[in-house]
Design a protein around this motif. Structure first.
Motif, PDB file in Angstrom:
ATOM      1  N   LEU A  48      33.664 -27.033 -25.748  1.00  0.00           N
ATOM      2  CA  LEU A  48      33.081 -27.938 -25.336  1.00  0.00           C
ATOM      3  C   LEU A  48      32.591 -28.017 -27.362  1.00  0.00           C
ATOM      4  O   LEU A  48      31.864 -29.454 -27.544  1.00  0.00           O
ATOM      5  N   GLY A  49      32.333 -26.699 -27.610  1.00  0.00           N
ATOM      6  CA  GLY A  49      32.652 -27.258 -29.220  1.00  0.00           C
ATOM      7  C   GLY A  49      33.722 -27.780 -30.670  1.00  0.00           C
ATOM      8  O   GLY A  49      33.303 -28.280 -31.071  1.00  0.00           O
ATOM      9  N   SER A  50      34.607 -27.836 -29.061  1.00  0.00           N
ATOM     10  CA  SER A  50      35.845 -28.505 -30.186  1.00  0.00           C
ATOM     11  C   SER A  50      36.059 -29.928 -29.478  1.00  0.00           C
ATOM     12  O   SER A  50      37.237 -30.712 -29.399  1.00  0.00           O
ATOM     13  N   GLY A  51      35.412 -30.324 -28.535  1.00  0.00           N
ATOM     14  CA  GLY A  51      34.856 -31.480 -28.053  1.00  0.00           C
ATOM     15  C   GLY A  51      35.236 -32.057 -26.333  1.00  0.00           C
ATOM     16  O   GLY A  51      35.716 -33.506 -26.276  1.00  0.00           O
ATOM     17  N   ALA A  52      35.457 -31.099 -25.483  1.00  0.00           N
ATOM     18  CA  ALA A  52      35.960 -31.180 -24.246  1.00  0.00           C
ATOM     19  C   ALA A  52      34.969 -31.756 -23.666  1.00  0.00           C
ATOM     20  O   ALA A  52      33.947 -31.367 -23.624  1.00  0.00           O
ATOM     21  N   ASN A  53      35.517 -32.728 -23.139  1.00  0.00           N
ATOM     22  CA  ASN A  53      34.248 -33.269 -21.779  1.00  0.00           C
ATOM     23  C   ASN A  53      34.457 -33.463 -20.875  1.00  0.00           C
ATOM     24  O   ASN A  53      34.215 -34.217 -19.730  1.00  0.00           O
ATOM     25  N   GLY A  54      34.974 -31.899 -20.390  1.00  0.00           N
ATOM     26  CA  GLY A  54      36.010 -32.010 -18.981  1.00  0.00           C
ATOM     27  C   GLY A  54      36.158 -31.158 -18.257  1.00  0.00           C
ATOM     28  O   GLY A  54      36.739 -29.888 -19.450  1.00  0.00           O
ATOM     29  N   LEU A  55      35.727 -29.665 -17.542  1.00  0.00           N
ATOM     30  CA  LEU A  55      35.668 -28.409 -17.325  1.00  0.00           C
ATOM     31  C   LEU A  55      35.927 -27.790 -16.303  1.00  0.00           C
ATOM     32  O   LEU A  55      35.882 -28.339 -15.428  1.00  0.00           O
ATOM     33  N   GLY A  56      37.574 -27.517 -16.605  1.00  0.00           N
ATOM     34  CA  GLY A  56      37.989 -27.264 -14.930  1.00  0.00           C
ATOM     35  C   GLY A  56      38.872 -25.712 -14.819  1.00  0.00           C
ATOM     36  O   GLY A  56      38.710 -25.082 -15.559  1.00  0.00           O
ATOM     37  N   TYR A  57      38.090 -24.842 -13.512  1.00  0.00           N
ATOM     38  CA  TYR A  57      38.855 -23.236 -13.740  1.00  0.00           C
ATOM     39  C   TYR A  57      39.875 -23.404 -13.180  1.00  0.00           C
ATOM     40  O   TYR A  57      39.178 -23.837 -11.748  1.00  0.00           O
ATOM     41  N   TYR A  58      40.616 -22.523 -13.400  1.00  0.00           N
ATOM     42  CA  TYR A  58      41.308 -22.332 -12.266  1.00  0.00           C
ATOM     43  C   TYR A  58      41.588 -20.225 -12.640  1.00  0.00           C
ATOM     44  O   TYR A  58      42.378 -19.645 -14.207  1.00  0.00           O
ATOM     45  N   MET A  59      42.116 -19.902 -11.825  1.00  0.00           N
ATOM     46  CA  MET A  59      40.862 -19.678 -10.412  1.00  0.00           C
ATOM     47  C   MET A  59      39.585 -19.760 -10.142  1.00  0.00           C
ATOM     48  O   MET A  59      39.225 -18.614 -11.001  1.00  0.00           O
ATOM     49  N   TYR A  60      38.418 -19.892 -10.404  1.00  0.00           N
ATOM     50  CA  TYR A  60      37.091 -19.933  -9.475  1.00  0.00           C
ATOM     51  C   TYR A  60      36.732 -18.987  -8.933  1.00  0.00           C
ATOM     52  O   TYR A  60      35.803 -18.424  -9.127  1.00  0.00           O
ATOM     53  N   HIS A  61      37.364 -19.232  -7.841  1.00  0.00           N
ATOM     54  CA  HIS A  61      37.365 -18.318  -6.814  1.00  0.00           C
ATOM     55  C   HIS A  61      38.695 -17.690  -6.177  1.00  0.00           C
ATOM     56  O   HIS A  61      39.721 -18.621  -5.757  1.00  0.00           O
TER      57      HIS A  61
END
Length: 813
Positions: free
Chosen positions: A364-377
């Motif tokens: 986020l501090g680097s300018g990302a405007n979308g977050l996605g997790y692999y894996m969240y579950h």
């Protein structure tokens, strides 16, 4: 794919010794990002009149900037009976988009026989996303990876006269059939139809990575699932590519053909994505090239320091560059942030859950405007008619796909889940402010390297003279130095701003922080806060801004003075009126509250320590937002809340106060207590104690008799095995149902998925000893590597225990 918590807290404490302060500067007088969108063929609307639009910097819903927070969850890797619970759990963690692969070989293991029932029921899974109010992104392959056999390609493709992952007409004919079948399953569930599916991912890591074919011989080099022309540029996993693929144009053409086939099958969505890292192919101007970040890869030879915790301009320089697109033409969307990692037999990276929120802070501090997790579950990989679906060629567990994820293989909520949700609450409530803000880096950024463990790492997102300060003091596979007596000078057109005005603060090793500055708090100008902004609760006419502070901090809020502003103490605060500002401080521990009045409008500010913040759950009732505080997991279904707890006694606090007593499930006893700020309840359930019945067969087999039943107020039974060994397998009725590679921590198995069939049966565990010289020993934490001085092979079962996971419901009518 890629990467994980003991709870430690960053100590942000003030020092009155200005002469000892180390002042860091950052100049936010920079041009804003140039926004453009005409070049992108993305976006769409639904029957309700809502619309999604995309520009080169951020995504918007109904013209309001929106930060998608995507959690990967593979429906065929989890029992369908618990999908609804898990989606609710993900939503409770702040996830607003669920992503999932459609693994071709799981649905068409035998050519021409598509299976879509039970745990393969894609349609029902997407319907549950809709019912729970989260969006969905479907990753349709044909190649997926996902640590599935052949990356999801069916074995029978290898025996056909075709070239996979190419424009071979015979291959494309098979893909068209697959897409047609997927399209039938999700017909009517697209955003354009009023459904939750907002995006389709085409292929995966095309012309970058591949999986080994499962049909191979022991000791044989990997045979990659890639077109022959692409073998020279194919990597084992996510990484940096040279960027000189002579077939790059052909690759983009192939991606365009796949998108055309998807659209032909009815898969028309506002968003199309393609994995753009490592010079992979995309669909120019018709797809968002998403990024990834894996700090703990299992596919490298050994662990090393990654650059993924250093701030950068992700909008101009994506991770794993070079890329084959112009980065500034697309928003920086991270689709595979490694919130965990799998282990393989030869490599067993251990993910520190402090890395999870540290990585998000950095992105986020680097300018990302979308977050996605692999894996969240996490989950468990099933077995097919002919083989295990797990990627055995790569040396993965045959069943377990735990991934050390925020939500584990059996639905366990872990430390990373709680740390991440604090940032998700923030982006959910204030993402519309953050997304348009320009990323700004200090002068020392370019010189920082991962092995520099002493210099402060920081960045700013700003619009005009207001914004958020990001600080990160975490580095994978290393220990950062504690930062002491820090003071940040933010230079802007309206003048310099020191945070804090007097003294400095300390940042403990392994921690991170986000601080607002020149923030509009309901009409009052908050010059800065040393506490971290988390969310906003209450209603439109009586909002409350919620902040948390780390252990040891004296939270400080400095408001600009104005004639119509008044600040009053409600509980636990000290307020000092200065010439040009109001200074509000609160205690280091517990909860405090103050009111900010601007004319006739009022807003409350709630401040808590991080320990309590990690127990928070954000819910909505009757058009208002509340926070529940509990060590239990809180899952919402309207005005009814299901609590999952490790203890038969559960405490729940609600803020703002609710002046009514909730109903509880019939087995529960409710008690209420007085509290000036919150509604406080304690819920008691009948305690469950199971007698352990175990026996040992030979030297390596342990047998456990499972409980005869799970009472109604028990949502799961957890079998925990503390052992020293190499690998472990669990069998019921002679069938392998669970396995694990030793990583130094106890192995926990949720048993409910085996019930009622396994009630009262024996579960047999087979262990193999850990051996001297094992290739994965350097991956383990130092204290978990045994002493081999007396033996080259070691095995020990230290303890086997069985504990209930309790559940009850509370309902507010």
């Amino acid at each position: 794919m890629k990467n994980t918590f003991l709870i430690a807290f960053f100590l942000l404490s003030f020092s009155g010794l200005n002469s000892q302060n180390k002042v860091y500067e950052i100049d936010i007088n920079v041009p804003p990002v140039k926004i453009k969108s005409d070049h992108l063929k993305l976006g769409g609307s639904n029957p309700a009149g809502d619309h999604i639009s995309v520009n080169n910097y951020f995504l918007s819903i109904n013209n309001k900037p929106f930060i998608p927070v995507t959690g990967e969850f593979h429906y065929p890797r989890y029992p369908n009976a618990y999908w609804d619970e898990s989606i609710k759990k993900m939503k409770a963690g702040g996830i607003n988009v669920v992503a999932t692969y459609v693994f071709w070989n799981i649905h068409e293991e035998n050519q021409g026989q598509f299976l879509w029932e039970g745990d393969r029921n894609l349609r029902r899974f997407v319907e549950l996303c809709a019912e729970n109010g989260v969006y969905a992104i479907i990753r349709i392959g044909p190649f997926c990876h996902g640590e599935i056999r052949n990356g999801g390609l069916p074995d029978w493709l290898l025996g056909k006269p075709l070239t996979i992952r190419s424009n071979d007409p015979v291959y494309l004919q098979a893909v068209e059939k697959l897409y047609s079948e997927i399209g039938k399953q999700i017909k009517g569930l697209y955003y354009k139809d009023g459904g939750p599916i907002i995006g389709i991912q085409i292929e995966n890591e095309y012309q970058h990575s591949a999986s080994p074919w499962g049909l191979m011989y022991p000791g044989q080099p990997y045979d990659w699932t890639a077109a022959e022309q692409d073998l020279a540029v194919t990597q084992a996993g996510v990484g940096v590519a040279e960027g000189n693929n002579p077939y790059a144009g052909m690759g983009n053409d192939h991606m365009k053909i796949l998108k055309t086939l998807a659209e032909k099958a009815g898969m028309i969505t506002p968003l199309y994505t393609a994995t753009g890292w490592g010079y992979a192919a995309i669909i120019p101007n018709e797809s968002i090239p998403v990024t990834s970040a894996y700090a703990y890869p299992f596919w490298t030879e050994k662990k090393d320091l990654s650059p993924l915790f250093l701030y950068k301009n992700m909008h101009a320089d994506p991770d794993y560059s070079p890329v084959r697109y112009v980065p500034e033409d697309y928003p920086a969307f991270a689709a595979e942030l490694g919130s965990g990692i799998m282990t393989v037999y030869t490599r067993r990276p251990i993910v520190d859950h402090h890395s999870m929120d540290a990585l998000i802070n950095r992105c986020l501090g680097s300018g990302a405007n979308g977050l996605g997790y692999y894996m969240y579950h996490g989950g468990s990989t099933s077995r097919g008619d002919q083989y295990f679906y797990s990627d055995e060629a790569y040396g993965l567990p045959k069943v377990s796909y735990d991934f050390q994820a925020p939500i584990g293989e059996f639905g366990q909520v872990r430390d990373g889940f709680h740390r991440l949700k604090l940032i998700h609450f923030f982006t959910g409530e204030f993402g519309h402010l953050l997304a348009p803000m320009t990323g700004i880096l200090p002068k020392n950024t370019a010189a920082l390297t991962p092995d520099n463990l002493t210099e402060l790492r920081y960045a700013v997102r700003a619009k005009g003279d207001s914004g958020f300060l990001f600080i990160n003091n975490f580095q994978d596979d290393a220990v950062m130095a504690d930062q002491s007596n820090i003071q940040i000078k933010i230079k802007s057109k309206t003048g310099d701003l020191l945070i804090p005005e007097k003294g400095g603060f300390n940042l403990k090793s392994g921690e991170n922080a986000i601080s607002p500055f020149r923030f509009d708090l309901n009409g009052a100008l908050l010059n800065y806060a040393t506490a971290q902004l988390m969310t906003k609760v209450g209603g439109a006419n009586d909002p409350c801004y919620v902040f948390f502070a780390p252990e040891g901090v004296t939270p400080e809020f400095v408001f600009a003075k104005a004639k119509n502003i008044k600040i009053s103490n409600n509980s636990g605060c000290t307020i000092v009126s200065q010439k040009n500002s109001w200074v509000v401080t609160s205690g280091e521990k517990g909860v405090s509250e103050f009111t900010v009045s601007v004319g006739k409008t009022q807003a409350k500010v709630l401040v808590m320590d991080k320990t309590l913040a990690l127990q928070s759950w954000q819910v909505r009732m009757d058009g208002r937002t509340y926070l529940f505080f509990s060590e239990a997991t809180v899952l919402q279904n309207g005005k009814t809340f299901t609590l999952h707890s490790a203890d038969h006694i559960t405490d729940v606090r609600v803020y703002p106060k609710i002046n009514k007593l909730p109903e509880v499930s019939k087995d529960a006893v409710l008690n209420a207590a007085d509290n000036p700020l919150m509604s406080v309840y304690q819920i008691r359930l009948p305690k469950v104690v199971w007698q352990m019945n175990t026996r040992v067969v030979g030297q390596r087999k342990h047998v456990v008799t499972l409980p005869p039943n799970l009472p109604a107020h028990v949502h799961d039974a957890y079998l925990t095995i503390d052992y020293l060994g190499d690998t472990a397998m669990g069998f019921i009725d002679g069938e392998l149902v669970a396995d694990e590679f030793y990583k130094g921590s106890p192995w926990q198995i949720g048993l409910r998925k085996f019930y009622p069939a396994a009630a009262g049966k024996e579960m047999v565990f087979y262990f193999r000893p850990i051996y001297k010289g094992a290739t994965y020993l350097p991956d383990l934490n130092r204290e978990d590597v045994p002493d081999f001085s007396k033996s080259d092979q070691l095995f020990e079962v230290r303890k086997i225990s069985l504990s209930p996971g309790y559940q009850c419901e509370i309902k507010f009518n």
